[in-house]
Design an enzyme around this catalytic site. Structure first.
Site, short mmCIF file in Angstrom:
data_model
loop_
_atom_site.label_atom_id
_atom_site.label_comp_id
_atom_site.label_asym_id
_atom_site.label_seq_id
_atom_site.Cartn_x
_atom_site.Cartn_y
_atom_site.Cartn_z
N TYR A 1 -2.30 -1.84 10.17
CA TYR A 1 -2.32 -1.92 8.70
C TYR A 1 -0.99 -1.45 8.11
O TYR A 1 -0.39 -2.12 7.27
CB TYR A 1 -3.47 -1.05 8.19
CG TYR A 1 -3.69 -1.09 6.70
CD1 TYR A 1 -4.52 -2.05 6.13
CD2 TYR A 1 -3.11 -0.15 5.86
CE1 TYR A 1 -4.75 -2.07 4.76
CE2 TYR A 1 -3.32 -0.16 4.50
CZ TYR A 1 -4.15 -1.12 3.95
OH TYR A 1 -4.37 -1.14 2.59
N SER B 1 0.86 -1.19 0.00
CA SER B 1 0.00 0.00 0.00
C SER B 1 0.89 1.23 0.00
O SER B 1 2.09 1.15 0.33
CB SER B 1 -0.85 0.00 1.28
OG SER B 1 -1.50 1.24 1.48
N1 LIG Z 1 -8.58 0.09 -1.99
C1 LIG Z 1 -7.50 0.80 -1.67
O1 LIG Z 1 -7.52 2.05 -1.67
C2 LIG Z 1 -6.22 0.11 -1.32
C3 LIG Z 1 -5.07 0.90 -1.15
C4 LIG Z 1 -3.87 0.28 -0.83
C5 LIG Z 1 -3.82 -1.10 -0.69
N2 LIG Z 1 -4.95 -1.84 -0.85
C6 LIG Z 1 -4.83 -3.28 -0.65
O2 LIG Z 1 -5.36 -3.97 -1.77
C7 LIG Z 1 -5.91 -5.21 -1.33
C8 LIG Z 1 -7.34 -5.32 -1.82
O3 LIG Z 1 -8.08 -4.25 -1.29
P1 LIG Z 1 -9.57 -3.90 -1.74
O4 LIG Z 1 -9.70 -2.44 -1.63
O5 LIG Z 1 -9.90 -4.58 -3.00
O6 LIG Z 1 -10.38 -4.55 -0.50
P2 LIG Z 1 -11.79 -5.34 -0.46
O7 LIG Z 1 -12.19 -5.35 0.97
O8 LIG Z 1 -12.72 -4.77 -1.46
O9 LIG Z 1 -11.36 -6.82 -0.91
C9 LIG Z 1 -10.54 -7.60 -0.09
C10 LIG Z 1 -10.85 -9.06 -0.33
O10 LIG Z 1 -10.00 -9.84 0.53
C11 LIG Z 1 -10.80 -10.87 1.09
N3 LIG Z 1 -10.23 -11.35 2.36
C12 LIG Z 1 -10.18 -10.70 3.55
N4 LIG Z 1 -9.66 -11.49 4.47
C13 LIG Z 1 -9.38 -12.68 3.88
C14 LIG Z 1 -8.82 -13.89 4.34
N5 LIG Z 1 -8.48 -14.07 5.63
N6 LIG Z 1 -8.65 -14.88 3.44
C15 LIG Z 1 -9.03 -14.73 2.15
N7 LIG Z 1 -9.55 -13.60 1.66
C16 LIG Z 1 -9.74 -12.59 2.53
C17 LIG Z 1 -12.17 -10.24 1.27
O11 LIG Z 1 -13.18 -11.22 1.43
C18 LIG Z 1 -12.30 -9.42 0.01
O12 LIG Z 1 -12.89 -10.14 -1.05
C19 LIG Z 1 -5.77 -5.24 0.18
O13 LIG Z 1 -4.58 -5.94 0.54
C20 LIG Z 1 -5.63 -3.78 0.53
O14 LIG Z 1 -4.94 -3.57 1.74
C21 LIG Z 1 -6.15 -1.28 -1.15
#
Ligand SMILES: NC(=O)c1ccc[n+]([C@@H]2O[C@H](COP(=O)([O-])OP(=O)(O)OC[C@H]3O[C@@H](n4cnc5c(N)ncnc54)[C@H](O)[C@@H]3O)[C@@H](O)[C@H]2O)c1
Length: 256
Positions: free
Chosen positions: A154, A141
């Site tokens: 986080y 991130s």
């Molecule tokens: N959206 C953002 O702005 C952003 C920014 C930086 C990093 N990220 C990272 O990108 C990744 C995806 O984020 P997103 O925004 O799509 O989130 P989201 O919540 O929309 O999707 C996350 C997915 O991970 C799954 N998940 C959670 N815990 C789990 C587990 N124990 N085992 C298996 N699956 C699990 C959830 O069910 C979900 O489908 C994450 O690692 C997040 O930290 C997102």
């Protein structure tokens, strides 16, 4: 332009929605096969079915060793090999300062967002060795590139993912397994939507583009790192964040 992933088999964690879903769709669009691993079975099955024969869904809890072994085995059983792993599953920050974040909250976030990444590599590496090499993309991130307030568990996990990526890259280079980290900025997904962010121009002054990203804008970074176009790239950290971590905005520096 899309990278060519023909013949490559990739396991994407957290692929049932949000960024992981976009990555799964991008991998299939690039000619690859994908296994979506997630806890959200209904959503994951729906995404996989919409992608047809090139996709499968597998229930996966990234904190559970047996679940990981089953996911790797199911991937090899379905498509014959494992070439790529996108360690994308994660949960959001608590929004609490270090002084207030409960210890169990900190530990839960680290367990999923960092230990889960370690477990993914641990269980995928033998299958990649059997395939003669591979590419691991660990999702960190912008919070893994700077000290972002109110993200203690986080941010610590995402910094850990960045470091673990470099350690694995150094260890695995001679086995032709590349390991890189991607650092999304603020992107509109089910994770971030509850904060009230919008895709409107000017709605996110924190970065030079002054807008949040769309999930599709992250996909090319992932398919690139999975592809042979990145054959000389390992241990790298790729920020896809609208310039958020490049530095303070001109307005901040100049006061206008
Ligand atoms: N959206 C953002 O702005 C952003 C920014 C930086 C990093 N990220 C990272 O990108 C990744 C995806 O984020 P997103 O925004 O799509 O989130 P989201 O919540 O929309 O999707 C996350 C997915 O991970 C799954 N998940 C959670 N815990 C789990 C587990 N124990 N085992 C298996 N699956 C699990 C959830 O069910 C979900 O489908 C994450 O690692 C997040 O930290 C997102």
């Amino acid at each position: 332009m899309t990278q060519d992933l023909t013949g490559k088999v990739v396991l994407v964690t957290g692929g049932a929605r949000g960024l992981g879903e976009a990555y799964a769709r991008g991998i299939v669009a690039a000619g690859g096969k994908v296994v979506i691993g997630d806890l959200l079975d209904d959503d994951g099955v729906a995404v996989a079915e919409s992608l047809g024969e090139s996709a499968r869904y597998q229930h996966l809890d990234v904190t559970d060793a047996a679940s990981w072994q089953a996911a790797v085995d199911a991937t090899v059983a379905a498509f014959g090999r494992l070439d790529g792993l996108v360690n994308n599953a994660g949960i959001s920050a608590s929004g609490l300062p270090v002084a207030d974040e409960p210890l169990d909250t900190f530990q839960k976030i680290v367990q999923i967002n960092l230990v889960g990444v370690h477990m993914g590599m641990h269980f995928a590496i033998p299958a990649m060795r059997a395939a003669g090499g591979g590419s691991i993309v660990n999702i960190s991130s912008a919070a893994g590139l700077m000290g972002m307030a109110l993200t203690s568990g986080y941010g610590a996990a995402k910094w850990g993912v960045r470091g673990l990526t470099k350690i694995a890259a150094v260890e695995l280079g001679r086995e032709k397994i590349r390991v890189n980290s991607v650092h999304p900025g603020m992107v509109l997904t089910p994770m971030t939507a509850p904060t009230g962010i919008s895709l409107d121009e000017g709605a996110f002054p924190n970065n030079p583009f002054k807008r949040v990203g769309r999930a599709e804008e992250l996909v090319g970074a992932i398919t690139y790192l999975l592809s042979d176009d990145a054959s000389y790239t390992t241990g790298a950290e790729l920020a896809v964040d609208g310039g958020w971590t490049a530095g303070p905005s001109t307005e901040y520096i100049m006061g206008r």
